[in-house]
Design an enzyme around this catalytic site. Structure first.
Site, PDB file in Angstrom:
ATOM      1  N   ARG A 112      74.301  10.281  44.405  1.00  0.00           N
ATOM      2  CA  ARG A 112      73.374  10.018  43.305  1.00  0.00           C
ATOM      3  C   ARG A 112      73.893   8.980  42.320  1.00  0.00           C
ATOM      4  NH1 ARG A 112      72.157  15.410  42.991  1.00  0.00           N
ATOM      5  NH2 ARG A 112      73.673  15.606  44.631  1.00  0.00           N
ATOM      6  N   THR A 113      75.184   8.995  42.039  1.00  0.00           N
ATOM      7  CA  THR A 113      75.671   8.047  41.042  1.00  0.00           C
ATOM      8  C   THR A 113      75.534   6.606  41.531  1.00  0.00           C
ATOM      9  OG1 THR A 113      77.235   9.707  40.292  1.00  0.00           O
ATOM     10  CG2 THR A 113      77.611   7.480  39.554  1.00  0.00           C
ATOM     11  N   HIS A 153      83.650  11.051  33.506  1.00  0.00           N
ATOM     12  CA  HIS A 153      82.428  10.558  34.130  1.00  0.00           C
ATOM     13  C   HIS A 153      81.416  10.373  32.991  1.00  0.00           C
ATOM     14  CE1 HIS A 153      79.351   9.696  36.865  1.00  0.00           C
ATOM     15  NE2 HIS A 153      79.343  10.761  37.624  1.00  0.00           N
ATOM     16  N   LYS A 206      92.550  -2.689  54.947  1.00  0.00           N
ATOM     17  CA  LYS A 206      93.657  -3.518  55.434  1.00  0.00           C
ATOM     18  C   LYS A 206      94.828  -3.507  54.459  1.00  0.00           C
ATOM     19  CE  LYS A 206      90.452  -6.842  57.483  1.00  0.00           C
ATOM     20  NZ  LYS A 206      89.894  -8.183  57.231  1.00  0.00           N
ATOM     21  N   ARG A 234      84.087   3.800  40.793  1.00  0.00           N
ATOM     22  CA  ARG A 234      84.472   5.186  41.042  1.00  0.00           C
ATOM     23  C   ARG A 234      85.739   5.172  41.870  1.00  0.00           C
ATOM     24  NH1 ARG A 234      81.013  10.296  42.870  1.00  0.00           N
ATOM     25  NH2 ARG A 234      80.519  10.071  40.647  1.00  0.00           N
TER      26      ARG A 234
END
Lengths: 192, 306
Positions: free
Chosen positions: B56-57, B134, B84, B106
């Site tokens: 959702r975010t 958050h 990598k 995030r």
């Protein structure tokens, strides 16, 4: 509270009052008559007034009241709303973000309506351009007209007003300050 | 307002109120419109830099940026040069060189967005960092409470569950305290962080004792991926002591609302009948998240970002 701070600006020697409360009242009455005349019996029922915040809002409310009086309520109440144009401005980058104002579109929307945009001062025309952009997203009016209390010139876009309260030639250095009772506690237009 | 949104503590009462008011005006401006699009951020680029899974975010930020006409680049660590071995800094500098005006980040490491903000010119928005913060979730929760209850000042909010690992709880405590709410945390002692005594909250271990005095109950997800140290004996016992079921919901005051940041474990911290009840704001929270994130992007990016 002493009234001194309120009048501090009008004590400014360069400031002059160009419209007082009764003059503003007469202008509102005249524009209301003009709107009725131009809309005609056919389109009067389609009339919707949309004020551009901040001071276009109360001006639109006043116009709607006077139109209702002059038509003796024959057309019912004129739908009034506001359309905030901040998110449509083209100068956000250069002049920074600002708080938004309310957008209230009257019930029934604006599709097919005879919309009159109402603002206090017409200057560069950029606010009106932004308002037209905003309206396009809301719906498709049959006609859009523009009513302003003051036209101070210096247009930067090909935009003109359909109803003008007062043409006020100014220099770009001057400031035109419209005060309305609903917001500022007094009715006047001051140039400084 | 500051250039970045890294922590709910960055927002004073004025900033937080401005964001909530802006979200409300955007909501009103778009209500009932067929074309829900604004030209405000045309030509700006927003990068969603997600090192951790999110539904959702990420979608909410993507949609918010698109509704404001910004260009959006979605970057998931999987399938990128990160696998990598590229570092966070090099990744960020690469994105910036491509012209990103904002990075929505995030990361599983607490503090990653703060480091990021030191390296890049554009705005950094914290979309969840480890067990730390958050902030946009807290903003959308505050917005939801204000819409439902009409105010935030003096509202009694009870936050229940895994406070220890919850960035949602941390940001909510900071923001709701700024906005004048009274906060009570309810959790088993093992799921409360050290130093909780210095937080502006009351603490209780007994959910039933506080429910009758709650205007808002915010249930936190039991984060199974972080439950590796026997914080409670069994899922059933947790559910019985700290889960919100219909019986407990009946104790709540009449207008009280039930919130959950999602994703929820139905039957664990919240019963399905509670999640689907009229008191539940869980779906509203998602749509409110969109308005709040549009407000944040507008306020951070709308002006001159330099």
């Amino acid at each position: 509270m002493p009234a001194a701070p309120l009048h501090a600006e009008s004590v400014d020697p360069r400031a002059r009052t160009v419209l007082d409360s009764s003059a503003i009242g007469r202008i509102i009455d005249r524009i209301a008559h003009e709107i009725i005349e131009r809309a005609g019996d056919e389109h009067l029922p389609e009339l919707t007034l949309l004020g551009i915040p901040t001071r276009g809002g109360p001006l639109a409310d006043r116009l709607a009241q006077r139109i209702a009086v002059f038509t003796e309520g024959g057309t019912g109440l004129v739908p009034v709303g506001t359309v905030d144009i901040t998110l449509y401005r083209d100068d956000l980058r250069s002049r920074g973000v600002r708080p938004l104002s309310a957008t209230r579109i009257p019930d029934g929307g604006i599709d097919g309506r005879h919309v009159v945009l109402v603002d206090d001062v017409l200057y560069s025309g950029r606010t009106v351009r932004a308002a037209l952009d905003a309206l396009r997203e809301v719906g498709r009016p049959r006609v859009v007209q523009l009513a302003v209390l003051i036209d101070r010139g210096h247009r930067e876009l090909p935009i003109r007003a359909d109803y003008v309260g007062k043409n006020l030639p100014t220099s770009a250095r001057e400031q035109v300050r419209v005060r309305l009772t609903e917001i500022d506690g007094t009715d006047e237009v001051v140039v400084r | 307002m500051k250039r970045h949104l890294l922590s709910a503590a960055d927002l004073d009462l004025g900033d937080a109120t401005l964001i909530l008011d802006t979200a409300a005006q955007i909501d009103a401006a778009l209500a009932g419109r067929e074309v829900k699009k604004l030209p405000t951020l045309r030509g700006r680029t927003v990068v969603n830099l997600f090192f951790e899974d999110s539904t959702r975010t990420r979608i909410s930020f993507e949609l918010a940026a698109k509704r404001l006409s910004a260009d959006v680049i979605n970057f998931a660590a999987k399938g990128s040069s990160v696998s990598k071995g590229e570092s966070l800094k090099d990744t960020a500098l690469t994105l910036e060189a491509m012209g990103a005006d904002a990075i929505v980040c995030r990361h599983s490491a607490s503090g990653a967005p703060h480091r990021l903000a030191e390296w890049v010119q554009g705005s950094v928005i914290n979309a969840g960092d480890g067990t730390h913060e958050h902030p946009t979730q807290a903003l959308l929760d505050a917005y939801t409470i204000r819409r439902r209850l009409g105010r935030l000042d003096g509202v009694r909010v009870t936050i229940v569950g895994d406070v220890l690992h919850s960035r949602v709880a941390r940001s909510n405590v900071l923001l709701l305290d700024t906005l004048g709410a009274q906060i009570t945390l309810v959790a088993p002692p093992t799921l409360l962080p050290v130093g909780i005594g210095s937080w502006p909250v009351e603490v209780s271990y007994d959910l039933d004792a506080v429910l009758a005095k709650a205007d808002v109950v915010m249930m936190l997800r039991v984060q199974q991926e972080r439950m590796n140290a026997s914080y409670f004996p069994s899922a059933r016992e947790y559910s019985r002591r700290y889960g919100l079921d219909a019986r407990r919901m009946a104790v709540l005051p009449e207008d009280a609302i039930v919130m959950h940041p999602g994703p929820m474990n139905r039957g664990m911290e919240i019963a399905a009948e509670v999640a689907d009840s009229v008191r539940s704001t869980i779906v509203e929270q998602v749509s409110n998240g969109l308005s709040v994130r549009m407000a944040v992007l507008y306020l951070l990016l709308g002006g001159d970002s330099k």
